[in-house]
Design an enzyme around this catalytic site. Sequence first.
Site: not given
Length: 618
Positions: A300, A304, A534
Amino acid sequence: MLGASILLTVAVAAQVVLATPIARSAYSVKETHYAPRRWTQKGRAPRGQMLSLQIAVKQGDFEELERNLYEVSDPSHSRYGQHLSHEEVNALVKPKDEALDLVHEWLLFNGVDKFDYSPSKDWINIKISVEDAERLLATEYSTYVHEDGTEQSRTTKWSLPLHLHEHIDTIQPTTSFMRAVPRSVQFKEFENVVIPADYKPPTDKTLARVCTINGTTPECFKTLYKTLGYKQKVPGKNKIAFNNFLGEVPIRPDAEIFLKKYEPKAVKGAYEFKFVSIDGGPQQDNASSPEQIAAGTSREANLDVQTIIGMTYPMPVIAYTTGGEPPQTPDAAAGDPPGNEPYLAWVTYVLKQRDLPQVISTSYGDDEQTVPLEYAKRVCSSFAQLGARGISLLFGSGDGGAGDIAGNDAELCISNDGKNTTKFIASFPASCPYVTTVGATQGFQPEVAAYRPANSLGPDGKLHGYYASGSGFSEYFPRPKYQDAAVKPYLKKLGNLHEGLYNPAGRGYPDISAQGLYFEYVWNATNGVISGTSASTPLLSSVLALVNDALIADGKAPLGFLNPWLYEKGYKGFTDILSGGNGGCNTTGFPVTKDWDAVTGFGTPVFPTIVKLAKGNH
């Protein structure tokens, strides 16, 4: 046991001079909250385990803060863009002296003599053992285990002296079972591409050259959303940040590999972004450790940071890492294991800072009903404080369609109110009216709502899981006025569809959307793809951060709390998504319609149009 002597901190001594403290009233139950589904009571919590209790003292004048927030965020108001200072926000929410004095008196009477504050003193933080917390709150803590192995020490009911009920909104961790779950479709190995049956390649030659559904890249996003060729003017004054929880930490060598391949001019960014550690959040400059690789950590975080730097370099990027790392077995010998109240720990820290990034992206959330109402309201009000200061907060809407984390499993779409009612489960913090919530799209000409049915057969010959842009209506927060003109017509279109499964009077989300299927990224020095809101959230945050660059360069205020502007006129800068749906809870979910809908919001960004609209307000 806590010492009986009164050793006041400097902050307390400056405010409170007490005679011998006394108990003023009998205890009465303050809050009851059921343990959510998928959590099992294991047994009594270790008596010596230390808790970091956060006491929410009733704010002095949140209504005035909210009024100011909407005035400086409303493009029709004369105060638009005149964001409040750090000191002005703190003054508005600071509790009344009577409330602070009574809470201090109660703590001192119970032997709690060391505590500190949030900047506005609306949160009091103490460290206390489970044994002493049980005495302080007339309750009993147990160890609860989530089906994924997460363990938390929680209770389902706690009490306060009756005279404090009006002065204390909530105390946590007590009844909150919230976890910061990443808003990406997680697999043990890299996600394999499943081409949607109705997918059609772009007809525009430029778009077709850079965009393929097999794996989207920064060049595709810049072309699709028309940021390609924009030259930043004030990257030193304008910043962007993103949140990391649960031990997630962006890996610099992986970012370097990604940027060398997809955005070579930004390679330096892999080592220039700044870590800000909160409550012992991790930081590292080297590659993933064997333990991180075995646990799949940092997928994750890598998604990002790679998305944001690929879109915004040379804009300064901040990676907030907040401590708390479930699954975690309570260990009395450790003295102070992580607590996992991530949003409050993070927002308490940033509210103390005077210099903040103008856009902050968060790709985490959990079922709204795992969070006690008063706790959700207080965390949400903290987001309002940041919005009043001109900070745009973006959160992912989730990846399970109308059932969010429950996904398409109808057996998990059950209310947590003791009535076991079938419900579409709303998401938090996505449901907070003071944040901007981001849904997901796929395809390019046209973009449609992101959706992959359960049991999709991939090229690896394996069945792949259900994925759909998260959406819904809050059970906690009423629909804000800024949504009325957009949401009421949508509800009229829905008619009786799914009546009783959602709250039509609640705050609807998402507000806007961006690409969310098969993003290229690098993890463990290996290329792969990953999907989810996400991905959509840091992407859309990056586009808005570029808008802020154009505004600040012209001497104008940044966008700040986006929603009032978005719902009044900003929506004209977004491409309306007209097809698709999302399913959820073994239903058809919410439909995508013309104008705002509860799957894609107002749609996806058109950068030059947003800049023009935003500049027109100043």
